[in-house]
Write a protein that holds these residues in place. Structure first.
Motif, PDB file in Angstrom:
ATOM      1  N   LEU A   1       0.884  -1.376  -0.229  1.00 13.44           N
ATOM      2  CA  LEU A   1      -0.055  -0.104  -0.101  1.00 13.44           C
ATOM      3  C   LEU A   1       0.744   1.318  -0.012  1.00 13.44           C
ATOM      4  N   SER A   2       0.461   2.255  -0.595  1.00 11.89           N
ATOM      5  CA  SER A   2       1.316   3.590  -0.838  1.00 11.89           C
ATOM      6  C   SER A   2       0.316   4.692  -0.799  1.00 11.89           C
ATOM      7  N   ASP A   3       0.942   5.948  -0.935  1.00  5.06           N
ATOM      8  CA  ASP A   3       0.075   7.199  -1.086  1.00  5.06           C
ATOM      9  C   ASP A   3      -0.384   7.385  -2.302  1.00  5.06           C
ATOM     10  N   GLU A   4       0.110   6.700  -3.194  1.00  4.11           N
ATOM     11  CA  GLU A   4      -0.296   6.880  -4.763  1.00  4.11           C
ATOM     12  C   GLU A   4      -1.015   5.850  -5.324  1.00  4.11           C
ATOM     13  N   GLY A   5      -1.257   4.715  -4.709  1.00  3.39           N
ATOM     14  CA  GLY A   5      -1.877   3.562  -5.121  1.00  3.39           C
ATOM     15  C   GLY A   5      -1.546   2.157  -4.503  1.00  3.39           C
ATOM     16  N   VAL A   6      -1.260   0.950  -5.199  1.00  4.28           N
ATOM     17  CA  VAL A   6      -0.859  -0.186  -4.651  1.00  4.28           C
ATOM     18  C   VAL A   6       0.043  -0.830  -5.683  1.00  4.28           C
ATOM     19  N   GLN A   7       0.991  -1.628  -5.276  1.00  6.43           N
ATOM     20  CA  GLN A   7       1.867  -2.471  -5.710  1.00  6.43           C
ATOM     21  C   GLN A   7       1.366  -3.729  -5.694  1.00  6.43           C
ATOM     22  N   ALA A   8       0.889  -4.358  -6.943  1.00  6.71           N
ATOM     23  CA  ALA A   8       0.414  -5.714  -7.044  1.00  6.71           C
ATOM     24  C   ALA A   8       1.558  -6.677  -7.607  1.00  6.71           C
ATOM     25  N   GLY A   9       2.129  -7.158  -6.778  1.00  2.00           N
ATOM     26  CA  GLY A   9       3.353  -8.057  -6.990  1.00  2.00           C
ATOM     27  C   GLY A   9       4.371  -7.293  -7.789  1.00  2.00           C
ATOM     28  N   ALA A  10       4.375  -7.481  -8.965  1.00  4.36           N
ATOM     29  CA  ALA A  10       5.536  -6.736 -10.054  1.00  4.36           C
ATOM     30  C   ALA A  10       4.648  -5.479 -10.775  1.00  4.36           C
ATOM     31  N   ILE A  11       3.555  -5.341 -10.652  1.00  3.31           N
ATOM     32  CA  ILE A  11       2.583  -4.716 -11.385  1.00  3.31           C
ATOM     33  C   ILE A  11       2.160  -3.268 -10.509  1.00  3.31           C
ATOM     34  N   TRP A  12       2.488  -2.179 -10.801  1.00  2.31           N
ATOM     35  CA  TRP A  12       2.176  -0.784 -10.456  1.00  2.31           C
ATOM     36  C   TRP A  12       0.639  -0.522 -10.471  1.00  2.31           C
ATOM     37  N   VAL A  13      -0.234  -0.395  -9.625  1.00  3.26           N
ATOM     38  CA  VAL A  13      -1.651  -0.015  -9.981  1.00  3.26           C
ATOM     39  C   VAL A  13      -1.852   1.200  -9.053  1.00  3.26           C
ATOM     40  N   PRO A  14      -1.729   2.406  -9.974  1.00  6.23           N
ATOM     41  CA  PRO A  14      -1.750   3.834  -9.299  1.00  6.23           C
ATOM     42  C   PRO A  14      -3.445   4.113  -9.264  1.00  6.23           C
ATOM     43  N   PHE A  15      -3.768   5.147  -8.381  1.00  7.36           N
ATOM     44  CA  PHE A  15      -5.079   5.714  -8.475  1.00  7.36           C
ATOM     45  C   PHE A  15      -5.260   6.207 -10.021  1.00  7.36           C
ATOM     46  N   GLY A  16      -6.480   6.236 -10.281  1.00  2.00           N
ATOM     47  CA  GLY A  16      -6.758   6.407 -11.965  1.00  2.00           C
ATOM     48  C   GLY A  16      -6.781   5.332 -12.697  1.00  2.00           C
ATOM     49  N   THR A  17      -6.164   4.130 -12.403  1.00  2.00           N
ATOM     50  CA  THR A  17      -6.316   2.796 -13.230  1.00  2.00           C
ATOM     51  C   THR A  17      -7.892   2.464 -13.460  1.00  2.00           C
ATOM     52  N   MET A  18      -8.184   2.153 -14.494  1.00  2.00           N
ATOM     53  CA  MET A  18      -9.645   1.868 -14.699  1.00  2.00           C
ATOM     54  C   MET A  18      -9.959   0.354 -14.122  1.00  2.00           C
ATOM     55  N   ASP A  19     -11.150   0.418 -13.798  1.00  4.62           N
ATOM     56  CA  ASP A  19     -11.707  -0.627 -12.526  1.00  4.62           C
ATOM     57  C   ASP A  19     -11.458  -1.874 -12.946  1.00  4.62           C
ATOM     58  N   GLU A  20     -11.912  -2.470 -14.227  1.00  7.42           N
ATOM     59  CA  GLU A  20     -11.617  -4.081 -14.513  1.00  7.42           C
ATOM     60  C   GLU A  20      -9.836  -4.306 -14.312  1.00  7.42           C
ATOM     61  N   GLU A  21      -9.281  -3.523 -14.909  1.00 11.43           N
ATOM     62  CA  GLU A  21      -7.646  -3.527 -14.984  1.00 11.43           C
ATOM     63  C   GLU A  21      -7.208  -3.698 -13.528  1.00 11.43           C
ATOM     64  N   ALA A  22      -7.418  -2.683 -12.830  1.00  8.56           N
ATOM     65  CA  ALA A  22      -7.017  -2.606 -11.570  1.00  8.56           C
ATOM     66  C   ALA A  22      -7.412  -4.025 -10.849  1.00  8.56           C
ATOM     67  N   ILE A  23      -8.739  -4.398 -10.704  1.00  3.72           N
ATOM     68  CA  ILE A  23      -9.266  -5.543 -10.230  1.00  3.72           C
ATOM     69  C   ILE A  23      -8.433  -6.884 -10.469  1.00  3.72           C
ATOM     70  N   ASP A  24      -8.207  -7.009 -11.882  1.00  3.35           N
ATOM     71  CA  ASP A  24      -7.597  -8.231 -12.414  1.00  3.35           C
ATOM     72  C   ASP A  24      -6.260  -8.190 -11.952  1.00  3.35           C
ATOM     73  N   ASP A  25      -5.533  -7.232 -11.905  1.00  3.58           N
ATOM     74  CA  ASP A  25      -4.170  -7.023 -11.466  1.00  3.58           C
ATOM     75  C   ASP A  25      -3.896  -7.303  -9.972  1.00  3.58           C
ATOM     76  N   VAL A  26      -4.859  -6.938  -9.036  1.00  2.00           N
ATOM     77  CA  VAL A  26      -4.766  -7.509  -7.713  1.00  2.00           C
ATOM     78  C   VAL A  26      -5.302  -8.711  -7.462  1.00  2.00           C
ATOM     79  N   ALA A  27      -6.187  -9.304  -8.200  1.00  2.01           N
ATOM     80  CA  ALA A  27      -6.556 -10.749  -8.003  1.00  2.01           C
ATOM     81  C   ALA A  27      -5.536 -11.692  -8.666  1.00  2.01           C
ATOM     82  N   ALA A  28      -4.881 -11.284  -9.434  1.00  5.43           N
ATOM     83  CA  ALA A  28      -3.679 -12.159 -10.197  1.00  5.43           C
ATOM     84  C   ALA A  28      -2.798 -12.254  -8.999  1.00  5.43           C
ATOM     85  N   VAL A  29      -2.596 -11.563  -7.882  1.00  5.45           N
ATOM     86  CA  VAL A  29      -1.543 -11.630  -6.647  1.00  5.45           C
ATOM     87  C   VAL A  29      -2.310 -12.233  -5.579  1.00  5.45           C
ATOM     88  N   ILE A  30      -3.613 -12.029  -5.199  1.00  7.32           N
ATOM     89  CA  ILE A  30      -4.124 -12.521  -3.800  1.00  7.32           C
ATOM     90  C   ILE A  30      -5.324 -13.260  -4.159  1.00  7.32           C
TER      91      ILE A  30
END
Length: 253
Positions: A89-118
C-alpha cells in the motif's frame, strides 16, 4: 693309358667341398637374423596402440567436467529470477506483485491486477449509490471490491485522473486482517506510532486526534486532492498502534 688321380688332387677336392658346405651354413644364419628383426617390429606396433588409449581417456574426462559445471550455473540463475507475490500500500496506489496500480487505473484492469496476486475478490458491491456503507463518496455511484478486509473503491466522478464518467480506482480501505498487507515502507496494522514516525516522519506526516473521538488518534501522509495515505490509531503516543491504513481521496462520513 689309364688316368689316375694323385693324392694331392684328392686333397684339393676335399678342401673345395668343405668350403661349399661352410657357405651354406652362413646363408642359414642370415635367414634367422631376419626373422628376429620382424619380431622387434611387432613389439613397436603394440606400444603405439597403448599411446592411443591414453589420449582417449584424457578427452572423456575433460568433456564430462565442463558440461557438469555449465549446467549447474544455469540452474542457479533461473532460480534467482523470481517476482513479487503480495500487495503493498502507498499514498499513490498499490503495488500488486510486479505490477504498479496507481489511483486512476480503470476498474477492471485494477481488479484483475490485484486478483492475479491474492486471488478472486470475496465481495463486489457492483455500482451502487454513492451514499453507502463506504461513506459519502464523490459522484453519483461507487463500487467497492473486497478481498476480505481490503477494499478497493471505484468511481465514475470527474477526478484529477479522468473526466466524462470513466470508471476508475480512486481509494482503498484496509482496516483488519486477513489479508496481511503492509505499506511499501514496511508498516503493518498493529505497528506503533513510533514506527510510523520513523518510516514516514517529516513535514508530510501529521498525527492528531480523530474528529469523532479525542481519545482516538488519526494520521495522514502527503495528503493531496486525490492521493495520500491516512488512517486511525489507538491514540497519539509513540506506543499507540495503527488500526487502519487507507489511501486516496476516500469518502466522507
Amino acid at each position: 693309358m689309364r688316368r689316375t688321380h694323385s693324392p694331392l688332387a684328392i686333397v684339393a677336392a676335399l678342401v673345395l667341398l668343405a668350403a661349399g658346405c661352410s657357405s651354406g651354413d652362413t646363408d642359414s644364419t642370415t635367414t634367422t637374423t631376419a626373422s628376429s628383426t620382424t619380431t622387434t617390429l611387432a613389439t613397436t606396433s603394440t606400444t603405439a596402440a597403448t599411446t592411443t588409449t591414453t589420449v582417449s581417456e584424457t578427452t572423456i574426462t575433460s568433456s564430462t567436467t565442463t558440461s557438469s559445471t555449465t549446467t549447474t550455473t544455469a540452474a542457479v540463475t533461473s532460480t534467482t529470477a523470481t517476482g513479487g507475490t503480495t500487495i503493498e500500500l502507498s499514498d499513490e496506489g498499490v503495488q500488486a506483485g510486479a505490477i504498479w496500480v496507481p489511483f486512476g487505473t480503470m476498474d477492471e484492469e485494477a481488479i484483475d491486477d490485484v486478483a492475479a496476486v491474492i486471488g478472486d475478490p470475496t465481495q463486489d458491491s457492483g455500482w451502487i449509490g454513492s451514499f453507502s456503507v463506504y461513506g459519502t463518496c464523490p459522484g453519483a455511484v461507487v463500487r467497492g471490491v473486497h478481498w476480505d478486509a481490503f477494499v478497493m473503491l471505484f468511481t465514475q466522478a470527474d477526478t484529477d485522473f479522468w473526466t466524462g464518467g470513466v470508471p476508475h480506482f480512486f481509494a482503498y480501505y484496509y482496516t483488519n486482517t486477513p489479508p496481511e498487507l503492509a505499506t511499501t515502507e514496511g508498516m503493518y496494522l498493529g505497528d506503533t506510532i513510533e514506527l510510523l514516525t520513523a518510516l514516514y516522519g517529516g513535514p508530510k506526516l501529521e498525527i492528531d486526534e480523530a474528529f469523532f473521538d479525542p481519545s482516538v488518534g488519526s494520521w495522514s501522509y502527503d495528503m493531496q486532492s486525490w492521493t495520500g495515505m491516512w488512517g486511525y490509531s489507538t491514540g497519539q503516543d509513540p506506543t499507540d498502534t495503527i488500526t487502519s491504513i487507507n489511501g486516496g481521496r476516500g469518502c466522507g462520513e
